[in-house]
Design an enzyme around this catalytic site. Structure first.
Site, PDB file in Angstrom:
ATOM      1  N   SER A 238       0.868  -1.188   0.000  1.00 42.03           N
ATOM      2  CA  SER A 238       0.000   0.000   0.000  1.00 42.03           C
ATOM      3  C   SER A 238       0.893   1.222   0.000  1.00 42.03           C
ATOM      4  O   SER A 238       2.078   1.143   0.371  1.00 42.03           O
ATOM      5  CB  SER A 238      -0.854  -0.015   1.282  1.00 42.03           C
ATOM      6  OG  SER A 238      -1.488   1.220   1.491  1.00 42.03           O
TER       7      SER A 238
ATOM      8  N   TYR B 286      -2.252  -1.237  10.376  1.00 42.89           N
ATOM      9  CA  TYR B 286      -2.196  -1.353   8.907  1.00 42.89           C
ATOM     10  C   TYR B 286      -0.872  -0.804   8.382  1.00 42.89           C
ATOM     11  O   TYR B 286      -0.217  -1.433   7.539  1.00 42.89           O
ATOM     12  CB  TYR B 286      -3.379  -0.589   8.307  1.00 42.89           C
ATOM     13  CG  TYR B 286      -3.590  -0.786   6.826  1.00 42.89           C
ATOM     14  CD1 TYR B 286      -4.345  -1.853   6.340  1.00 42.89           C
ATOM     15  CD2 TYR B 286      -3.051   0.107   5.901  1.00 42.89           C
ATOM     16  CE1 TYR B 286      -4.560  -2.019   4.977  1.00 42.89           C
ATOM     17  CE2 TYR B 286      -3.258  -0.060   4.539  1.00 42.89           C
ATOM     18  CZ  TYR B 286      -4.010  -1.125   4.080  1.00 42.89           C
ATOM     19  OH  TYR B 286      -4.208  -1.290   2.725  1.00 42.89           O
TER      20      TYR B 286
HETATM   21  P1  NAD Z   1     -11.471  -6.191  -0.320  1.00 44.85           P
HETATM   22  O1  NAD Z   1     -12.083  -6.069   1.024  1.00 44.85           O
HETATM   23  O2  NAD Z   1     -12.295  -5.848  -1.522  1.00 44.85           O
HETATM   24  O3  NAD Z   1     -10.854  -7.640  -0.539  1.00 44.85           O
HETATM   25  C1  NAD Z   1     -10.102  -8.262   0.465  1.00 44.85           C
HETATM   26  C2  NAD Z   1     -10.019  -9.731   0.181  1.00 44.85           C
HETATM   27  O4  NAD Z   1      -9.295 -10.369   1.229  1.00 44.85           O
HETATM   28  C3  NAD Z   1     -11.393 -10.403   0.108  1.00 44.85           C
HETATM   29  O5  NAD Z   1     -11.369 -11.416  -0.878  1.00 44.85           O
HETATM   30  C4  NAD Z   1     -11.520 -11.026   1.489  1.00 44.85           C
HETATM   31  O6  NAD Z   1     -12.411 -12.122   1.536  1.00 44.85           O
HETATM   32  C5  NAD Z   1     -10.089 -11.450   1.711  1.00 44.85           C
HETATM   33  N1  NAD Z   1      -9.773 -11.718   3.116  1.00 44.85           N
HETATM   34  C6  NAD Z   1      -9.956 -10.922   4.191  1.00 44.85           C
HETATM   35  N2  NAD Z   1      -9.572 -11.550   5.308  1.00 44.85           N
HETATM   36  C7  NAD Z   1      -9.128 -12.777   4.932  1.00 44.85           C
HETATM   37  C8  NAD Z   1      -8.586 -13.896   5.612  1.00 44.85           C
HETATM   38  N3  NAD Z   1      -8.436 -13.907   6.958  1.00 44.85           N
HETATM   39  N4  NAD Z   1      -8.236 -14.985   4.898  1.00 44.85           N
HETATM   40  C9  NAD Z   1      -8.399 -15.018   3.552  1.00 44.85           C
HETATM   41  N5  NAD Z   1      -8.908 -13.992   2.855  1.00 44.85           N
HETATM   42  C10 NAD Z   1      -9.256 -12.888   3.537  1.00 44.85           C
HETATM   43  O7  NAD Z   1     -10.153  -5.278  -0.259  1.00 44.85           O
HETATM   44  P2  NAD Z   1      -9.190  -4.672  -1.384  1.00 44.85           P
HETATM   45  O8  NAD Z   1      -9.328  -3.204  -1.307  1.00 44.85           O
HETATM   46  O9  NAD Z   1      -9.357  -5.363  -2.666  1.00 44.85           O
HETATM   47  O10 NAD Z   1      -7.779  -5.037  -0.719  1.00 44.85           O
HETATM   48  C11 NAD Z   1      -6.915  -6.014  -1.245  1.00 44.85           C
HETATM   49  C12 NAD Z   1      -5.501  -5.698  -0.789  1.00 44.85           C
HETATM   50  O11 NAD Z   1      -5.129  -4.416  -1.308  1.00 44.85           O
HETATM   51  C13 NAD Z   1      -5.353  -5.598   0.735  1.00 44.85           C
HETATM   52  O12 NAD Z   1      -4.125  -6.167   1.129  1.00 44.85           O
HETATM   53  C14 NAD Z   1      -5.357  -4.103   0.970  1.00 44.85           C
HETATM   54  O13 NAD Z   1      -4.682  -3.753   2.149  1.00 44.85           O
HETATM   55  C15 NAD Z   1      -4.626  -3.623  -0.268  1.00 44.85           C
HETATM   56  N6  NAD Z   1      -4.850  -2.216  -0.585  1.00 44.85           N
HETATM   57  C16 NAD Z   1      -6.096  -1.744  -0.859  1.00 44.85           C
HETATM   58  C17 NAD Z   1      -6.255  -0.399  -1.157  1.00 44.85           C
HETATM   59  C18 NAD Z   1      -7.595   0.189  -1.484  1.00 44.85           C
HETATM   60  O14 NAD Z   1      -7.714   1.423  -1.519  1.00 44.85           O
HETATM   61  N7  NAD Z   1      -8.606  -0.590  -1.757  1.00 44.85           N
HETATM   62  C19 NAD Z   1      -5.150   0.462  -1.163  1.00 44.85           C
HETATM   63  C20 NAD Z   1      -3.891  -0.071  -0.873  1.00 44.85           C
HETATM   64  C21 NAD Z   1      -3.748  -1.406  -0.585  1.00 44.85           C
END
Ligand code: NAD
Length: 267
Positions: free
Chosen positions: A149, A162
């Protein structure tokens, strides 16, 4: 690089947290590029079935293989990697993407939330890489992507767990990159700013309520305060960065923390 080129034909990919958001987008583009993809993550049964059917159709099968492993449980992570190796024939690509968020001042930050974020967002990367790397080394072939991130490179208040976990993800990425540097394997991190996904969109309404402002203002002036573009990053753009990192021509990109953040880190 065109998706029609099927540059990932014959390769097996495991994407954690791929029932939603960025992970599902990465699974989609990998399958479009010809990879066999195993999904992982939580969700309602119908959502998981829909994701398996969608990615399966791109792979030319009824449903994509899926593991329900909980990324906070090391034994389940190890079993998932073994299952992926068996189901896909080989595990050539590992994307550590599963993640959760919790926002609170550190003095109010619940210990169980701290432990869960460190386990799911950071330690899972270690467990999955440890399980997947021996076969990659034996085959002299592999790509590892850790979804970190912008918060893996800089901090914001109230996100201590985080920010700590994502800085850790950037750190483990660099360390493993050095360990595999003389092999054809690479390990890189992607560092997105705010991407339009359920995880990020869920932060808008609480901000609007907290500051007594509209959701539009909460998004632009609070959530995207640090994102100079003032617009969401789209999942497909992050997925295209992941495709670049696993496709041809990226073999010398190793140990990088690649920003895709609308200019956040430039400010
Ligand atoms: P999201 O909530 O849409 O998806 C998260 C996924 O992780 C889902 O499939 C969920 O079921 C899975 N998950 C959660 N806990 C779990 C567990 N204990 N075991 C297995 N699976 C699990 O979120 P996203 O925004 O797509 O985030 C995905 C990644 O991107 C994360 O690591 C997040 O920190 C990172 N990220 C997101 C953003 C953003 O703005 N959306 C920015 C930077 C980084």
């Amino acid at each position: 690089m065109s998706l029609a080129d099927k540059v990932l034909a014959g390769q097996g990919a495991l994407v954690t947290g791929s029932t939603s958001g960025i992970g599902l987008g990465i699974a989609r583009i990998f399958a479009q590029a010809g990879a066999k993809v195993m999904l992982n993550g939580f969700g309602k049964p119908e959502e998981i079935a829909a994701a398996r059917a969608e990615i399966g159709a791109l792979m030319g099968v009824t449903e994509a293989p899926y593991s329900s492993a909980d990324m906070s449980k090391p034994a389940e992570i190890r079993a998932m990697v073994a299952e992926a190796q068996a189901a896909l024939g080989s595990l050539d690509i590992l994307v550590n993407n599963a993640g959760i968020q919790f926002v609170a001042p550190v003095q109010d930050f619940p210990e169980e939330k701290w432990d869960a974020i460190i386990a799911i967002n950071m330690s899972s990367n270690y467990h999955a890489i440890k399980a997947a790397l021996p076969a990659m080394l034996a085959r002299s072939r592999g790509r590892i992507i850790n979804v970190a991130s912008a918060h893996g490179l800089v901090a914001s208040p109230y996100k201590s767990a985080y920010v700590a976990a994502k800085h850790g993800v950037v750190g483990i990425t660099k360390s493993i990159a050095l360990e595999v540097a003389q092999s054809p394997i690479t390990c890189n991190a992607i560092c997105p700013g705010f991407v339009r996904t359920p995880l990020a969109e869920a932060q808008v309404a609480p901000l609007a309520a907290k500051f007594g402002i509209s959701e539009e203002s909460a998004l632009r002036d609070r959530l995207l305060e640090k994102q100079p573009s003032k617009r969401w990053i789209e999942v497909e753009d992050v997925a295209r960065m992941a495709l670049y990192l696993v496709g041809p021509g990226s073999g010398s990109v190793n140990g990088a923390a690649l920003s895709i953040d609308g200019g956040w880190l430039a400010a």
